[in-house]
Each structure stands twice: as C-alpha cells, then as structure tokens.
Design an enzyme around this catalytic site. Structure first.
Site: not given
Length: 368
Positions: A142, A179, A181, A267
């Site tokens: 991120h 991931d 996200h 996740d």
C-alpha cells in the site's frame, strides 16, 4: 537449488504503539489489546513456529538479509520522505500516513523488512536459489513513493525490483498481488512503465475504496501494463483458481517476464476479520503451484513470494504453510484443522457460476 526462506525475528518486533484502528479510545470505547492494530506479529510468528514444528523450515534455505540500504530505498522513495520517517522514528515513533503508526526504531525494522525482499529477489535472480519466500513485516504493497498507508511504510517489492534492476539481474518483472486489498502502492510506482506488469486480485472496494478499478490499465508507456481484477465478496476456491487460469496466467504469458513476484497476502481467507472472501488454505497452495509452473515455463522458475497481509492468527499459519510447501515442492503437510468444515461453507454452485462469469466478462474487457 533450494527454496529460500528469508525471515528475521526483529521484524516481529515492529509495533504500531497504542493505536485503535476503527474508533477513538475514550468514553464508552474501551482500548483494545495490543494497541488495536490487526497487523500484529502473531500471524507471522505462528507461521514460522508451525513450519518449525512440522519440519518444513529444515527443508528450506532459511536465512536473514541485511536491511535495505539508503541507496536502495532512494531508488523508490524521495529523500525527504525517508528523512522524515527516520526523524520521527528516532524521536519515539508516530504516524506519517493513513493507518501506518510505528514506534521507536520503526525505520530500521522497515528497512530490514524491505531488505528481506531485496535478499530474496537477488538470490533468485542471480541463480543462487530456485525460488524464495520473504516473511517481510511491516508489509509494503500500500506504500507509494511518498505516502505510507494501510500498515505499509516502505514499498518492499518495488525496492527489491529496483535493486535487482540496478545490478542488471532483471529487465522485465511481473508482480502478482493476491492480497485481498488492492495493491495501490505498487501500482502507483510502476503505473507509467512498461517493464513491470502489475496484476492485483482484490475484493472490490474493500481497501482502499477509491482504487483498484478494472479500467485502470496504466498511463503513457505503462498503458496496458496494469491489471486490476476487483472480485466480488464471497469469492472462494473455485473463483480464485478461475481468475488465475482466465486472467493472470494469460497476462503473464503475454508479458514474458524475467521473474514473477507475488505480493502474498492471506487475508482473502474465509476466517480473515478484514475481508469477506472464502479462500481456503488449500487454495493458496493451489495458486502457488499454478504460478510456480507458469514461472518454469516463462522465466526458468524465477519466483519470489513476499509476505503482505493476513489477520487471522489461527488460520494464516496454515495458509502460509500450504503456500511455502507448494513453493518448495515439499511433501510435508500441515492438515487444515477446519478444512472439511470450511469446504462446506464454500459458495453454492449457482453463485460460483456467477463469480466465474463475472471474471470471464472482466477478462474480455481486458482483451484476455
């Protein structure tokens, strides 16, 4: 050649301090344990412990690596950002971006986390190791060039790519981010370039809510070299494997990279508290096996997985074990203690068909 496993106990000591993710502490809001951050050391430590207990660690070339140098960091991050990060870290810690708190020494631990990724990529690109897993913490996908976010303080994978490029070890690299996200930081760093293909499979509008659209394909020279696959909540084993077969592997085959790097978050698992996906531990093993086979066809097996998210302390170790065992071609198994129960909770056949059709439609829009 062996499979490398890059880790360091000091990365488990990264701390966000006394911080609550969802709401301010006070009044009727009781402080949460461990400062309230879902990104804790326990998911990573318990993975390493499980690998030790089953004997998987003993089959790997387990090692640490030096922290990423200032020179390596500056290939991705502006000096002003690094200076502010170091200054704040030395002064006891703080926060420089959204959900990225750190305590004293956070700069040094983040540089070490990036260094594990650098070491893994260097060893595989140079032929010292066949493939490798970097248990990096804090995560990195991120973090953009000058803005940390989502627990990420340095762009670990981008730093590792630029270090390998500076040594002439790679020219074309593909980054696959599974991931849950969106990998917005990695995307932003390479968005204008055609020598790095970025692919992100993520839950639609989870985090960040304003990035990760299918239409975001890159800019300028990078046009067509960024692929986002925003998946519907509830996607499970079948949908994820279909996404790899229908979108990811064809895109990798068209790009022909020198190396594949996976931003490996766990996740998307069915038990993760920060997502609504239905992926199983065996799914991560199966995805790793597919990408490993693809790497052997395209780039002499040069494959590195770099740890990102995953917030279920109970389940991440089994997801990670299945992944690393597949990467190493190991027969050592850590049976999923909830496997049968979780398989029964997978999407219905009708919903699975809908999910696969949605992936097919996205593939057509991506001309794949």
């Amino acid at each position: 050649m062996a499979t490398g496993f890059f880790w360091d106990e000091r990365c488990f000591w990264h701390s966000g301090g006394n911080y609550t993710l969802t709401m301010p502490v006070g009044g009727l809001v009781q402080p949460l344990a461990a400062g309230g951050l879902p990104e804790s050391p326990e998911t990573k430590r318990r993975l390493k412990n499980l690998m030790d207990v089953t004997g998987l660690t003993a089959e790997l070339a387990a090692q640490t690596a030096p922290p990423a140098s200032r020179e390596a960091l500056e290939r991705v991050h502006p000096a002003a950002y690094l200076d502010e990060f170091k200054k704040t870290s030395d002064a006891g810690g703080g926060e420089l971006g959204h959900h990225t708190p750190f305590s004293q020494g956070g700069y040094e631990i983040a540089a070490l986390s990036a260094g594990l990724a650098v070491g893994a990529v260097d060893a595989v690109a140079s032929g010292t190791l066949e493939n490798a897993y970097a248990l990096s913490r804090p995560p990195g996908h991120h973090c953009s060039a000058d803005t940390p976010a989502g627990f990420c303080l340095l762009a670990n994978i981008a730093i590792a790519i630029e270090a390998a490029r500076a040594k002439g070890l790679v020219k074309r690299v593909a980054v696959l981010d599974w991931d849950v996200h969106h990998g917005n930081g990695t995307e932003s760093i390479f968005y204008d370039r055609d020598d790095v293909l970025t692919i992100s499979l993520h839950q639609e509008r989870n985090y960040p809510t304003t990035t990760g659209a299918l239409a975001d394909r890159g800019r300028g020279a990078g046009e067509g070299h960024n692929i986002n696959l925003p998946m519907y909540a509830g996607s499970g084993h079948t949908a994820y494997l279909h996404a790899l077969d229908r979108v990811v592997i064809p895109a990798l085959e068209a790009f022909r990279p020198d190396m594949i790097i996976v931003a490996c978050g766990f996740d998307a698992s069915v038990l993760d508290p920060l997502a609504q996906m239905m992926v199983l531990a065996e799914t991560f093993g199966a995805m790793t096996q597919r990408i490993k086979e693809t790497a052997h066809r395209l780039c002499d097996g040069k494959l590195v997985l770099v740890h990102e998210g995953g917030y279920s302390e109970a389940y991440v170790p089994f997801c990670g074990h299945a992944t690393i065992a597949a990467l190493a071609g190991s027969a050592i198994d850590a049976p999923d203690p909830l496997g049968q129960s979780l398989r029964m909770r997978q999407p219905s056949s009708d919903f699975d068909a809908f999910l696969r059709q949605s992936i097919d439609r996205m593939a057509e829009q991506l001309d794949l």
